[in-house]
Design an enzyme around this catalytic site. Structure first.
Site, short mmCIF file in Angstrom:
data_model
loop_
_atom_site.label_atom_id
_atom_site.label_comp_id
_atom_site.label_asym_id
_atom_site.label_seq_id
_atom_site.Cartn_x
_atom_site.Cartn_y
_atom_site.Cartn_z
N ASN A 134 0.83 -1.22 0.00
CA ASN A 134 0.00 0.00 0.00
C ASN A 134 0.86 1.26 0.00
O ASN A 134 0.64 2.19 0.77
CB ASN A 134 -0.94 -0.02 1.20
CG ASN A 134 -2.08 0.96 1.08
OD1 ASN A 134 -2.24 1.87 1.87
ND2 ASN A 134 -2.91 0.77 0.08
N ARG A 139 8.22 6.64 -2.52
CA ARG A 139 8.27 6.68 -1.06
C ARG A 139 8.97 5.44 -0.49
O ARG A 139 9.66 5.52 0.52
CB ARG A 139 6.86 6.83 -0.46
CG ARG A 139 6.88 7.66 0.83
CD ARG A 139 5.47 8.01 1.27
NE ARG A 139 4.81 6.91 1.93
CZ ARG A 139 4.97 6.60 3.22
NH1 ARG A 139 5.77 7.33 3.98
NH2 ARG A 139 4.34 5.60 3.75
N ARG A 186 3.86 0.06 8.74
CA ARG A 186 4.76 -1.03 8.38
C ARG A 186 5.89 -1.20 9.36
O ARG A 186 6.59 -2.23 9.35
CB ARG A 186 5.31 -0.81 6.97
CG ARG A 186 4.21 -0.57 5.94
CD ARG A 186 4.75 0.05 4.67
NE ARG A 186 3.69 0.58 3.82
CZ ARG A 186 3.19 1.80 3.94
NH1 ARG A 186 3.65 2.63 4.88
NH2 ARG A 186 2.23 2.21 3.13
N LYS A 228 1.88 -11.98 -1.61
CA LYS A 228 2.55 -11.12 -2.59
C LYS A 228 3.93 -10.71 -2.12
O LYS A 228 4.91 -10.77 -2.89
CB LYS A 228 1.67 -9.91 -2.88
CG LYS A 228 2.12 -9.09 -4.05
CD LYS A 228 3.10 -8.03 -3.59
CE LYS A 228 3.63 -7.26 -4.79
NZ LYS A 228 4.66 -6.30 -4.33
N PRO A 245 4.74 -13.05 -8.59
CA PRO A 245 4.00 -12.20 -7.64
C PRO A 245 2.78 -11.54 -8.29
O PRO A 245 2.90 -10.98 -9.38
CB PRO A 245 5.03 -11.13 -7.22
CG PRO A 245 6.36 -11.68 -7.61
CD PRO A 245 6.12 -12.60 -8.77
N ASP A 247 0.44 -8.63 -7.81
CA ASP A 247 0.02 -7.36 -7.21
C ASP A 247 -1.16 -6.84 -8.01
O ASP A 247 -1.67 -7.52 -8.90
CB ASP A 247 1.17 -6.35 -7.22
CG ASP A 247 1.40 -5.80 -8.60
OD1 ASP A 247 1.43 -6.62 -9.55
OD2 ASP A 247 1.52 -4.59 -8.77
#
Length: 291
Positions: A134, A139, A186, A228, A245, A247
């Site tokens: 997310n 970033r 996180r 993922k 993966p 996503d």
DNA sequence: ACCCAGGCGACGA
DNA sequence: TCGTCGCATGGG
């Protein structure tokens, strides 16, 4: 037959005429987060990147003859680190010929022919993709950079660059200690990863060789690691090229192009195919045209 | 001001 | 087992 011609020129190592090798494709396609483009220092250079991986600083350029220059690199580092990191033993021209049997993959490989799947440090890949959830790539890169500067080690001869912190360096860290990273929710996931790796509850050494499902289950014992993130860590950090993966972008690709699953020609190269498709979906406005 | 970003855990049915 | 929602932070 050698896949790539490699020569040593003074302090540089050079891949001669490497058309399947684009720095922007490789280093800016969402698989690694520690390389940045810098101004080329020579008019022959088309693109130059610098960054840190495997505890070492690297600057590299592609010139106007499609040579890849690993600047100021020793034989020991080139053969011991970068050859594996940049997956130089895999014949990408051959892989692309195989997967291009599929029309969508042909378009994807045309769109970014210089993509390669890196073989990164497993711990760093795990943390990077915990951070990625997310979140956006710009970033993610900032958080990983602060993680390295605040908790890693300055690189010898390049003291403004920092290695990614090892689990041992991070032992005992709490989510509050990680506040300067500005990783948000996180931080507690990173702290859990640090704790479980240091305690041995999750043994990273096994993840390259364990049956894939067991390796995934092991990683998913860490809070904040789901299917993922586990697949990304295994693909980019533990050499599990069979990982694919899923996503949001790859789910769109599968729904639009492959409702019955990945085409047969790509199954042997799932991880690499995923990287071409992911980058194509994310960066090409034409990717979903007419769907 | 809003919306979204390489998901995941918690929670309810 | 399934869908839904909140989550920290920052850029567009």
């Amino acid at each position: 037959m050698p896949i790539l011609d490699i020569v040593c020129k003074e302090n540089d190592y050079v891949l001669l005429n490497a058309p399947d090798f684009s720095l922007v494709n490789i280093l800016d396609c969402g698989q690694c987060f520690r390389f940045y483009p810098i101004e080329p220092q020579c008019s022959e250079y088309i693109e130059t990147y610098e960054g840190v991986a495997m505890g070492h600083y690297l600057k590299l350029s592609r010139d106007n003859a499609n040579n890849i220059i690993f600047h100021n690199t020793t034989k020991e580092d080139f053969l011991g680190i970068w050859k594996s990191y940049f997956d130089l033993d895999t014949d990408y021209a051959f892989v692309k010929r195989c997967i291009r049997e599929d029309d969508v993959l042909a378009r994807a490989t045309d769109h970014a022919p210089g993509i390669r799947v890196l073989h990164q440090d497993g711990w760093e890949a795990l943390c990077s993709f915990i951070i990625s959830q997310n979140n956006n790539i710009k970033r993610i890169k900032g958080i990983v950079a602060r993680f390295s500067e605040d908790f890693g080690t300055p690189i010898e001869d390049y003291p403004t660059h920092y290695s990614f912190p090892t689990p041992a360096q991070l032992a005992g860290i709490t989510p509050d200690d990680l506040a300067p990273l500005r990783a948000g929710f996180r931080a507690k996931y990173l702290a859990d990863a640090i704790e479980k790796v240091n305690s041995g509850e999750v043994n990273l050494e096994l993840l390259s060789s364990l049956p894939l499902e067991e390796a995934r289950e092991n990683l998913m014992k860490i809070k904040g690691v789901g299917p993922k993130v586990a697949d990304c860590a295994l693909l980019y950090g533990f050499g599990r090229m069979e990982c694919f993966p899923l996503d949001v972008w790859m789910k769109r690709v599968m729904a639009n192009f492959y409702p019955d699953g990945l085409p047969e020609c790509a199954k042997a190269y799932a991880g690499i195919a995923q990287q071409y498709l992911f980058h194509y979906a994310r960066t090409s406005p034409e990717a979903f045209e007419g769907i």
